[in-house]
Design a protein around this motif. Sequence first.
Motif, mmCIF file in Angstrom:
data_model
loop_
_atom_site.group_PDB
_atom_site.id
_atom_site.type_symbol
_atom_site.label_atom_id
_atom_site.label_comp_id
_atom_site.label_asym_id
_atom_site.label_seq_id
_atom_site.Cartn_x
_atom_site.Cartn_y
_atom_site.Cartn_z
ATOM 1 N N GLN A 65 6.529 -2.067 119.771
ATOM 2 C CA GLN A 65 6.502 -3.542 119.962
ATOM 3 C C GLN A 65 7.490 -4.246 118.968
ATOM 4 O O GLN A 65 7.979 -5.482 119.457
ATOM 5 C CB GLN A 65 5.003 -3.827 119.515
ATOM 6 N N THR A 103 9.179 1.402 124.293
ATOM 7 C CA THR A 103 10.260 0.564 124.057
ATOM 8 C C THR A 103 10.949 0.186 125.261
ATOM 9 O O THR A 103 11.262 0.950 125.901
ATOM 10 C CB THR A 103 11.297 1.355 122.970
ATOM 11 N N ARG A 104 11.657 -0.969 125.353
ATOM 12 C CA ARG A 104 11.967 -1.475 126.712
ATOM 13 C C ARG A 104 13.547 -1.356 126.627
ATOM 14 O O ARG A 104 14.231 -1.341 127.659
ATOM 15 C CB ARG A 104 11.730 -2.986 126.972
ATOM 16 N N CYS A 105 14.032 -1.141 125.382
ATOM 17 C CA CYS A 105 15.303 -0.856 125.405
ATOM 18 C C CYS A 105 15.819 0.698 125.161
ATOM 19 O O CYS A 105 14.836 1.594 124.720
ATOM 20 C CB CYS A 105 16.095 -1.687 124.102
ATOM 21 N N ASN A 160 10.570 -4.571 120.786
ATOM 22 C CA ASN A 160 10.440 -5.242 122.118
ATOM 23 C C ASN A 160 10.396 -6.858 121.663
ATOM 24 O O ASN A 160 11.087 -7.551 122.338
ATOM 25 C CB ASN A 160 9.215 -4.928 122.850
ATOM 26 N N ASP A 161 9.680 -6.910 120.807
ATOM 27 C CA ASP A 161 9.497 -8.514 120.224
ATOM 28 C C ASP A 161 10.825 -8.984 119.720
ATOM 29 O O ASP A 161 11.350 -10.079 119.979
ATOM 30 C CB ASP A 161 8.697 -8.790 119.072
#
Length: 380
Positions: free
Chosen positions: A237, A312-314, A240-241
């Motif tokens: 998180q 994780t988005r990356c 992502n943030d």
Amino acid sequence: MRVLRRGDTGPEVAEIRSMLSALDLLPAEANGHGSFFDLAVEHAVRAFQQQRGLITDGVVGPATYRALRGSTYHLGSRPLGYSVSTPVHGDDVFALQERLTELGYDAGRPDGGFGPQTERALKNFQRDYGLVVDGICGPGTVRALRQLSPRARGGRPVFLREQEHLRRAGPRLRGKRIVIDPGHGGPDLGVSVNGVNESDIAWDLARRLEGRMKATGMEALVSRGPDHSPSELQRAQFANDAGADLFLSLHSDGNRSPQAQGVASFHFGTGNGTTSTVGELLAGYIQRELAARTSLLDCRTHPKTWDIFTRTRCPAVRVEIGYLTNGQDRARLSDPAFRDVVAEGVLIAVKRLYLLGENDQPTGTFTFADVLAHELLRAE
Ligand SMILES: [Zn+2]
């Protein structure tokens, strides 16, 4: 349109002659004959019809004319879209359908006609790729279709986007945002042997790496404080943030057998084809640099579906640096000079990732000073 055959003449015949010449079907010396549908033209029409699977009658009716017109278009020579009233046909549509299919989108059987299924596949591609979702194949979409490397073919769309993001990011480290994630922390010591704690090693490595990355102009963020132990989801998180470009988790390993030793890198992957292409690249660079620069045993890279990778988005990589249960590895990691070598190796690996293989310096020889020099060079 009028059906054209041998003996006819006029501007339509002139157009057909020029299209056949462009396809190298009409001999060059016949070009001067202007607007006559002669025997040479009939031969050329037959050859074209044969190539395209049309009825080979040497006569230019609607189907043959449409195919001839279509042959003058190449992907990118005009915008393509779905139109009910005036259907779009051409070799460019055929190329688009083939490319979409290659990339894993269901554009139907490539037939050179832009239908609703082609539109649907194109929109899905545009959505996955972060383009304007208009179902029109214009210059931006053509560029995106051309730039995808063969590596991405058959990959999941989300990973195509990942790869595109990396390519667009450029070779410089300046401005790239990385989250460095030292494993464990606080009351969670991780592997702990003879007073050497995994959480402390990871923290120290993270700080050394953070310093070097900041020196290059990178935005390096550390996922936890020295006394905190966030959950894996909280760490994901955090990345992502922060809108991180990369996430790098640092651990050391432990095993019941004191013989177990070495360094291993992990990235998202199911083990049967679906993989984070950028995660896999970075894991590979890290693994190669650390194996070349240190005496740690090379335990290779591995695809995993761990939470930290799915949340994780990356692109994310986790490195297990040495076994604290192994006497040699523990001694190595207890030496600050060794930890400097590890930090430098990881930094070089990240730089190599953004260089996209453009740097030909052998693994293990690229230095921190080289990176700084390269950053300054590129800044001009
Ligand atoms: Zn750990």
